[in-house]
Write a protein that holds these residues in place. Sequence first.
Motif, PDB file in Angstrom:
ATOM      1  N   LEU A  37       2.243   7.607  -6.929  1.00 39.25           N
ATOM      2  CA  LEU A  37       0.884   7.121  -6.688  1.00 39.25           C
ATOM      3  C   LEU A  37       0.744   5.644  -7.030  1.00 39.25           C
ATOM      4  O   LEU A  37       0.049   4.905  -6.326  1.00 39.25           O
ATOM      5  N   LEU A  38       1.390   5.198  -8.097  1.00 39.75           N
ATOM      6  CA  LEU A  38       1.317   3.791  -8.475  1.00 39.75           C
ATOM      7  C   LEU A  38       1.900   2.874  -7.406  1.00 39.75           C
ATOM      8  O   LEU A  38       1.564   1.694  -7.339  1.00 39.75           O
ATOM      9  N   GLN A  39       2.757   3.415  -6.555  1.00 43.28           N
ATOM     10  CA  GLN A  39       3.351   2.638  -5.472  1.00 43.28           C
ATOM     11  C   GLN A  39       2.665   2.880  -4.134  1.00 43.28           C
ATOM     12  O   GLN A  39       3.136   2.446  -3.086  1.00 43.28           O
ATOM     13  N   GLY A  40       1.554   3.625  -4.159  1.00 41.97           N
ATOM     14  CA  GLY A  40       0.815   3.887  -2.926  1.00 41.97           C
ATOM     15  C   GLY A  40       1.439   4.978  -2.074  1.00 41.97           C
ATOM     16  O   GLY A  40       1.111   5.100  -0.895  1.00 41.97           O
ATOM     17  N   LEU A  41       2.309   5.791  -2.659  1.00 44.77           N
ATOM     18  CA  LEU A  41       2.951   6.886  -1.937  1.00 44.77           C
ATOM     19  C   LEU A  41       2.205   8.194  -2.182  1.00 44.77           C
ATOM     20  O   LEU A  41       1.449   8.316  -3.154  1.00 44.77           O
ATOM     21  N   GLU A  42       2.436   9.165  -1.332  1.00 49.02           N
ATOM     22  CA  GLU A  42       1.919  10.512  -1.560  1.00 49.02           C
ATOM     23  C   GLU A  42       2.681  11.127  -2.743  1.00 49.02           C
ATOM     24  O   GLU A  42       3.846  10.793  -2.981  1.00 49.02           O
ATOM     25  N   THR A  43       2.055  12.044  -3.455  1.00 50.71           N
ATOM     26  CA  THR A  43       2.697  12.636  -4.630  1.00 50.71           C
ATOM     27  C   THR A  43       3.970  13.398  -4.285  1.00 50.71           C
ATOM     28  O   THR A  43       4.851  13.537  -5.129  1.00 50.71           O
ATOM     29  N   ASP A  44       4.079  13.869  -3.053  1.00 49.88           N
ATOM     30  CA  ASP A  44       5.274  14.627  -2.660  1.00 49.88           C
ATOM     31  C   ASP A  44       6.208  13.817  -1.758  1.00 49.88           C
ATOM     32  O   ASP A  44       7.083  14.375  -1.098  1.00 49.88           O
ATOM     33  N   ALA A  45       6.048  12.485  -1.765  1.00 48.95           N
ATOM     34  CA  ALA A  45       6.897  11.633  -0.931  1.00 48.95           C
ATOM     35  C   ALA A  45       8.368  11.839  -1.288  1.00 48.95           C
ATOM     36  O   ALA A  45       8.721  11.945  -2.465  1.00 48.95           O
ATOM     37  N   ASP A  46       9.207  11.913  -0.276  1.00 48.86           N
ATOM     38  CA  ASP A  46      10.638  12.088  -0.468  1.00 48.86           C
ATOM     39  C   ASP A  46      11.277  10.723  -0.693  1.00 48.86           C
ATOM     40  O   ASP A  46      11.292   9.894   0.211  1.00 48.86           O
ATOM     41  N   ILE A  47      11.746  10.478  -1.910  1.00 47.95           N
ATOM     42  CA  ILE A  47      12.394   9.208  -2.229  1.00 47.95           C
ATOM     43  C   ILE A  47      13.744   9.486  -2.867  1.00 47.95           C
ATOM     44  O   ILE A  47      13.954  10.553  -3.463  1.00 47.95           O
ATOM     45  N   ASP A  48      14.656   8.538  -2.744  1.00 47.82           N
ATOM     46  CA  ASP A  48      15.984   8.754  -3.322  1.00 47.82           C
ATOM     47  C   ASP A  48      15.932   8.625  -4.843  1.00 47.82           C
ATOM     48  O   ASP A  48      14.985   8.079  -5.416  1.00 47.82           O
ATOM     49  N   ARG A  49      16.926   9.149  -5.509  1.00 41.96           N
ATOM     50  CA  ARG A  49      16.968   9.220  -6.965  1.00 41.96           C
ATOM     51  C   ARG A  49      16.889   7.833  -7.621  1.00 41.96           C
ATOM     52  O   ARG A  49      16.209   7.645  -8.619  1.00 41.96           O
TER      53      ARG A  49
END
Length: 88
Positions: A37-49
Amino acid sequence: MPVPKSEFESLPPCDFYTPAELLETDQMYTIYEIARLLQGLETDADIDRETEDILIDWAIPWVMTNADDLVVAEPRDEDEPGYYGRKD
């Protein structure tokens, strides 16, 4: 090594969200969700480790800085993280 400010096109203020701006009143969030959320993404956004690790490095100090405005819930299960939410 420091660089001159003149090397940058734009220098916006270093503003961070307040808990009231970032979190819903009736929801609890994991540190992973807050980091997104702090980066403006959805809480379930798929991001790499690797990206998630960097985002967590930003989220932990945010939680500590805003601790007076947050509540904490212990994990419901031993393999689950803790949760944070707005105090109000």
